[in-house]
Scaffold this active site. Structure first.
Site, PDB file in Angstrom:
ATOM      1  N   LYS A   1       0.790  -1.101  -0.016  1.00 20.43           N
ATOM      2  CA  LYS A   1      -0.013   0.028   0.006  1.00 20.43           C
ATOM      3  C   LYS A   1       0.911   1.183  -0.062  1.00 20.43           C
ATOM      4  CE  LYS A   1      -3.894   2.072   0.720  1.00 20.43           C
ATOM      5  NZ  LYS A   1      -3.873   2.760  -0.545  1.00 20.43           N
TER       6      LYS A   1
ATOM      7  N   LYS B   1       5.811   3.642   8.259  1.00 19.37           N
ATOM      8  CA  LYS B   1       4.672   4.376   8.522  1.00 19.37           C
ATOM      9  C   LYS B   1       3.463   3.309   8.538  1.00 19.37           C
ATOM     10  CE  LYS B   1       4.350   7.667   5.622  1.00 19.37           C
ATOM     11  NZ  LYS B   1       4.140   8.595   4.567  1.00 19.37           N
TER      12      LYS B   1
ATOM     13  N   LYS C   1       5.196   2.215  -3.126  1.00 22.83           N
ATOM     14  CA  LYS C   1       5.280   3.403  -3.843  1.00 22.83           C
ATOM     15  C   LYS C   1       5.250   3.272  -5.185  1.00 22.83           C
ATOM     16  CE  LYS C   1       4.644   7.799  -2.493  1.00 22.83           C
ATOM     17  NZ  LYS C   1       3.959   8.181  -1.153  1.00 22.83           N
TER      18      LYS C   1
ATOM     19  N   GLY D   1      -3.113   8.393  -3.838  1.00 23.54           N
ATOM     20  CA  GLY D   1      -2.502   9.633  -4.459  1.00 23.54           C
ATOM     21  C   GLY D   1      -1.187  10.036  -3.683  1.00 23.54           C
ATOM     22  N   ASP D   2      -0.403  11.165  -4.103  1.00 23.82           N
ATOM     23  CA  ASP D   2       0.812  11.585  -3.572  1.00 23.82           C
ATOM     24  C   ASP D   2       0.904  12.861  -4.187  1.00 23.82           C
ATOM     25  OD1 ASP D   2       2.956  11.118  -1.631  1.00 23.82           O
ATOM     26  OD2 ASP D   2       4.064  11.802  -3.305  1.00 23.82           O
TER      27      ASP D   2
ATOM     28  N   THR E   1      -4.553  13.503   5.792  1.00 26.81           N
ATOM     29  CA  THR E   1      -3.045  13.731   5.975  1.00 26.81           C
ATOM     30  C   THR E   1      -2.797  14.947   6.855  1.00 26.81           C
ATOM     31  OG1 THR E   1      -2.688  12.477   4.014  1.00 26.81           O
ATOM     32  CG2 THR E   1      -0.766  13.700   4.882  1.00 26.81           C
TER      33      THR E   1
HETATM   34  P1  NDP Z   1       0.310  17.825  -4.079  1.00 25.62           P
HETATM   35  O1  NDP Z   1       0.594  17.718  -5.285  1.00 25.62           O
HETATM   36  O2  NDP Z   1      -1.355  18.210  -3.619  1.00 25.62           O
HETATM   37  O3  NDP Z   1       0.826  19.271  -3.546  1.00 25.62           O
HETATM   38  C1  NDP Z   1       2.522  19.357  -3.417  1.00 25.62           C
HETATM   39  C2  NDP Z   1       2.621  20.947  -2.959  1.00 25.62           C
HETATM   40  O4  NDP Z   1       3.870  20.889  -2.765  1.00 25.62           O
HETATM   41  C3  NDP Z   1       2.297  21.863  -4.017  1.00 25.62           C
HETATM   42  O5  NDP Z   1       2.236  22.970  -3.458  1.00 25.62           O
HETATM   43  C4  NDP Z   1       3.658  21.952  -4.833  1.00 25.62           C
HETATM   44  O6  NDP Z   1       4.093  23.279  -5.406  1.00 25.62           O
HETATM   45  C5  NDP Z   1       4.898  21.873  -3.656  1.00 25.62           C
HETATM   46  N1  NDP Z   1       6.215  21.549  -3.991  1.00 25.62           N
HETATM   47  C6  NDP Z   1       6.317  20.214  -4.588  1.00 25.62           C
HETATM   48  N2  NDP Z   1       7.627  20.372  -5.038  1.00 25.62           N
HETATM   49  C7  NDP Z   1       8.060  21.308  -4.305  1.00 25.62           C
HETATM   50  C8  NDP Z   1       9.394  21.853  -4.603  1.00 25.62           C
HETATM   51  N3  NDP Z   1      10.454  21.115  -5.101  1.00 25.62           N
HETATM   52  N4  NDP Z   1       9.582  22.945  -3.809  1.00 25.62           N
HETATM   53  C9  NDP Z   1       8.672  23.596  -3.269  1.00 25.62           C
HETATM   54  N5  NDP Z   1       7.333  23.488  -3.371  1.00 25.62           N
HETATM   55  C10 NDP Z   1       7.198  22.040  -3.952  1.00 25.62           C
HETATM   56  O7  NDP Z   1       0.893  16.890  -2.891  1.00 25.62           O
HETATM   57  P2  NDP Z   1       0.498  16.545  -1.585  1.00 25.62           P
HETATM   58  O8  NDP Z   1       0.058  17.737  -0.684  1.00 25.62           O
HETATM   59  O9  NDP Z   1      -0.407  15.197  -1.646  1.00 25.62           O
HETATM   60  O10 NDP Z   1       1.849  15.803  -0.627  1.00 25.62           O
HETATM   61  C11 NDP Z   1       2.770  16.683  -0.264  1.00 25.62           C
HETATM   62  C12 NDP Z   1       3.713  15.756   0.423  1.00 25.62           C
HETATM   63  O11 NDP Z   1       3.060  14.946   1.667  1.00 25.62           O
HETATM   64  C13 NDP Z   1       4.543  15.060  -0.287  1.00 25.62           C
HETATM   65  O12 NDP Z   1       5.813  14.879   0.508  1.00 25.62           O
HETATM   66  C14 NDP Z   1       3.873  13.462   0.002  1.00 25.62           C
HETATM   67  O13 NDP Z   1       4.588  12.467   0.058  1.00 25.62           O
HETATM   68  C15 NDP Z   1       3.367  13.763   1.232  1.00 25.62           C
HETATM   69  N6  NDP Z   1       2.229  12.848   1.938  1.00 25.62           N
HETATM   70  C16 NDP Z   1       1.026  12.998   0.918  1.00 25.62           C
HETATM   71  C17 NDP Z   1      -0.042  12.181   1.516  1.00 25.62           C
HETATM   72  C18 NDP Z   1      -1.213  12.483   0.946  1.00 25.62           C
HETATM   73  O14 NDP Z   1      -2.182  11.829   1.368  1.00 25.62           O
HETATM   74  N7  NDP Z   1      -1.530  12.979  -0.125  1.00 25.62           N
HETATM   75  C19 NDP Z   1       0.195  11.357   2.408  1.00 25.62           C
HETATM   76  C20 NDP Z   1       1.478  11.132   3.294  1.00 25.62           C
HETATM   77  C21 NDP Z   1       2.228  11.909   2.822  1.00 25.62           C
HETATM   78  P3  NDP Z   1       4.090  23.265  -6.963  1.00 25.62           P
HETATM   79  O15 NDP Z   1       2.680  23.088  -7.628  1.00 25.62           O
HETATM   80  O16 NDP Z   1       4.740  24.620  -7.391  1.00 25.62           O
HETATM   81  O17 NDP Z   1       4.789  21.971  -7.408  1.00 25.62           O
END
Ligand code: NDP
Length: 448
Positions: free
Chosen positions: A90, A114, A126, A165-166, A210
């Protein structure tokens, strides 16, 4: 570091010298496992460390798709099925140009521990692609998702591997992928993907889980110091799924979310984000797919182009964007500004230098594998509802999510104490997550 643990680490570096992000994630875990390896010699005897760092299976494939001009584009797709000792694989799919095998392995390895922490029966995995959704229209994203699932479908299944998703994969992408899976397999209702929409198998509160969970974890850490969220200033990075709902939960708890960001820069809101600003951001990011600078322009807010949220004086920091976005210097700025707690919403957003600085300064520090586990935990609840052919109310799911986060906090907190490092949530979470997987592997013998 213990010689045995060092040899495991050196061997994985030697085998894949270019996978730097994976080395970082593996080292962060291996270093903290030393007291557990000393206390329970059977893990060394059964070569658990050597086995746990090696994925059970890696799938890599090409993803051809046609862009708006009818031109063929080629991306690379991955699924890393890391460990299935405690349940079906998962973990999410990430669509971002930085995706490569090392990034996938780092995320799959973290996911294994996790998922173990959530107490639900889920192994770790992943996947994703180096496809960049930025600047693509809906049809291009749809074409890509269909092509991606044309290969991926044969590797996943409700009892085998259940992706979600991620970064770059939200409700829209899960919808396109689910349609392709259904068409190919002629199956509906088997929970092969989580993060589905409400009305076609999704769980209420999964989108929020999250961000809400990371905020609940921060609340639990503050409670250990007899402190509370109300009135606190919180710096949040990102403006995607995790950041959006971290902001909302902060507002609900009476705290002020003073920043949000994207890869272009940071918006600063000294009085905290308002509901009107949050609604605007939700539409901007989830419907218009615009840039966060538009929020600043619309509400005449300060926008630091290229700036990070860690420049401001806050009580709590919640990095919710991506890996290594908060380094040692950023940590020092936050410490100088009086930060009390850091709860990682993203995976490994703090560099090792940043983590050490926070721990030395006595800042409450929650590693992502504990504090952002609410997302996958609620995916587990989506699987449970799908299996029962039932849906739970938002209140019921939120209550279960809250209970799971309180348990994860308690488990990490107590494990750190038990292994002689009270307050070290990194060590507590790593050991607690590891023990369950390691014990399952020992019990199942060398094949596991
Ligand atoms: P989204 O794609 O919804 O959002 C990602 C955000 O992070 C955007 O605002 C994006 O900006 C920004 N971002 C990405 N890369 C960079 C970078 N190099 N520098 C600055 N900003 C950046 O993703 P999520 O919110 O789903 O995921 C965010 C984090 O949380 C990740 O690390 C993910 O692995 C983790 N996570 C997510 C879960 C989930 O349920 N969605 C569960 C557990 C962990 P821009 O649009 O400019 O790229």
């Amino acid at each position: 570091m213990d010689k045995y643990i060092e040899s495991v680490y050196e061997s994985l570096v030697q085998k894949d010298p270019l996978q730097k992000t994976f080395h970082q994630a593996a080292l962060e875990v291996l270093e903290t496992l030393e007291p557990a390896i000393k206390k329970f010699p059977q893990y060394k005897e059964h070569k658990i460390l050597e086995r746990i760092v090696e994925p059970e299976r890696i799938v890599q494939f090409r993803v051809p798709w046609k862009d708006r001009n009818g031109e063929i584009q080629i991306n690379r797709g991955y699924r890393i099925q890391y460990n299935s000792a405690i349940g079906p694989y998962k973990g999410g799919f990430r669509l971002h140009p930085t995706v490569d095998l090392g990034v996938m392995k780092f995320l799959g390895f973290e996911q294994t521990l996790k998922n173990s922490l959530t107490t639900l029966p889920m192994g770790g995995a992943k996947g994703g692609s180096d496809f960049d959704p930025k600047g693509k229209n809906d049809s291009e994203v749809e074409n890509f998702c269909h092509s991606f699932i044309m290969e991926m479908y044969r590797h996943i299944g409700q009892f085998t591997d259940v992706p979600a998703g991620d970064i770059g994969v939200g409700g829209r992408e899960i919808g396109y992928m689910y349609a392709a899976y259904r068409k190919i397999t002629n199956e509906h209702g088997s929970c092969v993907l989580t993060g589905k929409g409400w009305g076609w198998g999704g769980s209420l509160i999964r989108p929020q889980a999250t961000g809400y969970g990371a905020t609940y974890f921060a609340e639990e850490m503050l409670k250990t110091k007899k402190d509370a969220f109300k009135g606190k200033k919180v710096a949040i990075s990102g403006s995607g799924n995790v950041a959006q709902y971290a902001v909302e939960k902060c507002m609900q708890l009476g705290a002020k979310a003073v920043t949000v960001s994207d890869s272009d820069g940071t918006v600063y809101m000294p009085d905290g984000m308002t509901k009107a600003q949050w609604d605007y951001m939700m539409d901007l990011k989830n419907v218009k797919r615009g840039r966060i600078s538009d929020l600043a322009a619309k509400f005449k807010l300060e926008f630091a182009k290229g700036g990070k949220p860690w420049e401001y004086k806050v009580d709590i920091a919640m990095p919710c964007a991506t890996q290594n976005e908060l380094d040692g210097k950023d940590a020092q700025k936050l410490i100088d500004g009086g930060v009390k707690a850091v709860s990682e919403g993203a995976n490994m957003p703090t560099t090792p230098e940043g983590v050490t600085a926070f721990q030395k300064a006595g800042v409450l520090f929650a590693p992502g594998k504990a504090s952002n586990a609410g997302g996958v935990a609620t995916s587990g609840l989506e699987m449970a509802q799908n299996s029962q052919r039932l849906f739970w109310s938002a209140e019921e799911v939120d209550q279960k999510l809250h209970g799971i986060m309180v348990n994860i906090h308690q488990n990490a907190y107590e494990t750190a104490k038990l292994f002689g490092q009270p307050g070290n949530y990194v060590l507590g979470a790593n050991i607690a997550g590891f023990l369950k997987v390691a014990n399952a592997m020992v019990a199942q013998g060398y094949l596991a």
